[in-house]
Write a protein that holds these residues in place. Sequence first.
Motif, short mmCIF file in Angstrom:
data_model
loop_
_atom_site.label_atom_id
_atom_site.label_comp_id
_atom_site.label_asym_id
_atom_site.label_seq_id
_atom_site.Cartn_x
_atom_site.Cartn_y
_atom_site.Cartn_z
N LEU A 47 2.55 -9.42 31.53
CA LEU A 47 2.93 -9.23 30.13
C LEU A 47 1.72 -9.32 29.20
O LEU A 47 1.86 -9.17 27.99
N GLY A 48 0.55 -9.60 29.78
CA GLY A 48 -0.66 -9.68 28.96
C GLY A 48 -1.01 -11.09 28.52
O GLY A 48 -1.77 -11.27 27.56
N TYR A 49 -0.49 -12.13 29.21
CA TYR A 49 -0.75 -13.52 28.84
C TYR A 49 -1.41 -14.28 29.98
O TYR A 49 -1.05 -14.13 31.15
N ILE A 50 -2.36 -15.14 29.64
CA ILE A 50 -2.93 -16.10 30.58
C ILE A 50 -2.33 -17.47 30.26
O ILE A 50 -2.38 -17.92 29.12
N LEU A 51 -1.76 -18.15 31.25
CA LEU A 51 -1.18 -19.47 31.02
C LEU A 51 -2.28 -20.52 30.90
O LEU A 51 -3.13 -20.66 31.79
N ASP A 52 -2.28 -21.26 29.79
CA ASP A 52 -3.21 -22.37 29.60
C ASP A 52 -2.43 -23.65 29.85
O ASP A 52 -1.62 -24.07 29.04
N GLU A 53 -2.66 -24.28 31.01
CA GLU A 53 -1.89 -25.45 31.42
C GLU A 53 -2.74 -26.71 31.42
O GLU A 53 -2.51 -27.64 32.20
N LYS A 54 -3.75 -26.77 30.51
CA LYS A 54 -4.63 -27.94 30.48
C LYS A 54 -3.88 -29.22 30.13
O LYS A 54 -4.25 -30.30 30.57
N ASP A 55 -2.84 -29.11 29.32
CA ASP A 55 -2.12 -30.31 28.89
C ASP A 55 -0.96 -30.68 29.82
O ASP A 55 -0.29 -31.69 29.60
N VAL A 56 -0.70 -29.86 30.80
CA VAL A 56 0.35 -30.17 31.78
C VAL A 56 -0.16 -29.80 33.17
O VAL A 56 -1.05 -28.97 33.33
N ASN A 57 0.42 -30.42 34.18
CA ASN A 57 0.10 -30.09 35.56
C ASN A 57 1.34 -29.49 36.20
O ASN A 57 2.28 -30.20 36.54
N LEU A 58 1.35 -28.17 36.33
CA LEU A 58 2.55 -27.50 36.82
C LEU A 58 2.98 -28.01 38.19
O LEU A 58 4.17 -28.10 38.48
#
Length: 705
Positions: A47-58
């Motif tokens: 969809l054109g998005y990069i997930l920024d998960e610095k504040d959570v640990n998936l």
Amino acid sequence: MTKEILYLLLKNNIIYIDNLPLSENEEMDNLNKDEVILKLKTSFLSLGYILDEKDVNLSSYPISLLKRFYNRNFNLLKEIKGSKKHVIFYPNFPKVDNINEEEMYFRAALHYLTATKNEIGFLNDDLKEEKRLKDKIEKINYETLKVLNEKAAIKFLAHYFKTLFEGNSPIIYAAKCPLLAFTNKYKIEEIEDIPFKENIYLYIRTKKNNKRISYNHLKFCKNVNDVLRVYQALIEDNPIFYNNHLKSIPRYTRRVLIRKLEELIQNNKYAIEDFNRYKEFWKKAFKYLHVFEYKTIAPNLYDVAYKIRNEKIETYNSKLNKYLVDQNKYLSLIKVKPGEFARKLFYTLSIKDFNEDLTLEAFKEIAFKVSTKVLLELYTYALNRNKFNKRVFKIISPTVFKMHLEIENRDKVNDELLVKVEKLIKEALTLKFSSYPKIEKKVYIDEALKDVVIPPVIRNSSLTFSNLLYGSRVKLDNKNYLRCFTTWKNTKNERIDIDLSMEVFDENLNQTASLAWHNLKGGKKYDAYHSGDITSAPSKDGASEFIDINLAKARLTARYLAICNTIYSGVPFDKIEYCYSGIMLTENRLNSLYREDLVNIKAKLNQKNGNMNLAFVIDLKSNELIWLDVPISENYYSISEDNLSIFGALIDGLKTRMNFYDFITLHQNHVNFVQNKEDADLIIGNDINDDINPIDLNNFSINWF
């Protein structure tokens, strides 16, 4: 949290992960956790998005919650970006140039005859599908999508809604429902001030027990008509003074309002002018507030009510008119109300026998006291006073938006005078901002902000998922092909028929082409084609209309492309849950129907009033998109049928306005600006990742207006 609140988070490129409700469509049942996380990341990339998960640990979340996170947020993003499944009129679009006019209209007639509430109708399935070529797509610019847990998302929203109230613009219609839903369950941060008057009404509505408000709740009321807005909020009436329906409120609350009114009258000797502005409302309000029973505790209010009721007042304007023969007395009186002076500056400058320099000098003395919003409006007027030979008048009410055009027949203002006024306004803003707290950090301003203008107030602006403000000119990638699209779905019990159209204008604003349902090949000379008219959009997949145009050909004779959407059947835009419009830009004509990752700009159409939306204009000469997003109430077929409202909206959108870059530099006396980005502690730009940006206009305005 509600779906509307999720949309608000997505507007700010934020999504939250925990405490999500169960999803109806669980996917990825046979995948392990690592595979699910990989699926998450690759799906958002599509969809054109990069997930920024610095504040959570998936990886720390259970797989069941990860699946819910995917199903909830990814599906919402697909709605925002669009879906690959689109029902369209011509299956081979954009390759429709081989269909002759007779064939086109014959098929359209069959289509209209067979369209029903739940079916699209005749879709030309007998047309032989041509071989699809693989699209050659160059580098894609991915947006960053920040992932937060729910606690952090609530904290963000608590601050976000505070900024909405503290901003210098109205809280848009589409944000009101999420705000009220949020405040029913959570508290927002303490609000310091509410500069925009109509937001006071909404603030009172957010109080859980708003029938028994305290005196402290009225601290934002700066004049008596602010109290009237509170009164209307208490009885759940309209915040704009058009409907004069009023009724009684509890005794305790009446006393609170009366106490505040008495205080405001004591502190402003011209308060009676504010009462007189809406005297018919106040006459009724005095009755329901039982003002005449409070003569001893509110003697000033009693006196005002008596005068208003018996029309024994001399207005401020009547005094001004008496002094039209004496410039010194006139200027002495008008300086008492700086905002009034600003609004009447050009009128005052045009008064016969008044000295121009004396008037400008008087205005200079008080200009820094005028609100930033009014100064910017005056600046815009000065910039455009001699620009157009037509004048645009807007008529706005809760139920209608109209525009009136007339040929300019006034004498032009001397250019030297306009330059003087523009300079004076900039000096006034610089002086106003000098009193702001000193910012010790080194600040860098990105020159990209020169392309983003300070917008006027648009009361019916949509809740969009782009970083565009009304009137902003945003540079587009230098591509050869533009695809405009609108996609929607029927509501539960209603067939929705939305039509996408493009009106083409030359340098002198003469119409040169029109592409719409009634003229599908009207842009043939520009290699521009309409995908056909869809009259219904079943809720399962929805439907779309597209317009492709060869920009290289269009630039030879055209200048502006105006993109419109019109509802021909069904409910208004704000009642349609799924309804989006936007553009894609490519080097070569797209062979595939839709690519979510190529969506350049996209917005949910959410206008409250009217059946037509003028979304944006493409300026082919400067290769810019001018964002408008305004409703037009008149029935729309094409501009060739003399629809003045869309033409007026176009002219208004082309006005020159102060840009954010120039505006921020006026803060020079309390900000330490640096030339190099690397040396800065604080970056002001047009990217959502910059420290300060105008993408969220309300938040930006708190510190810079």
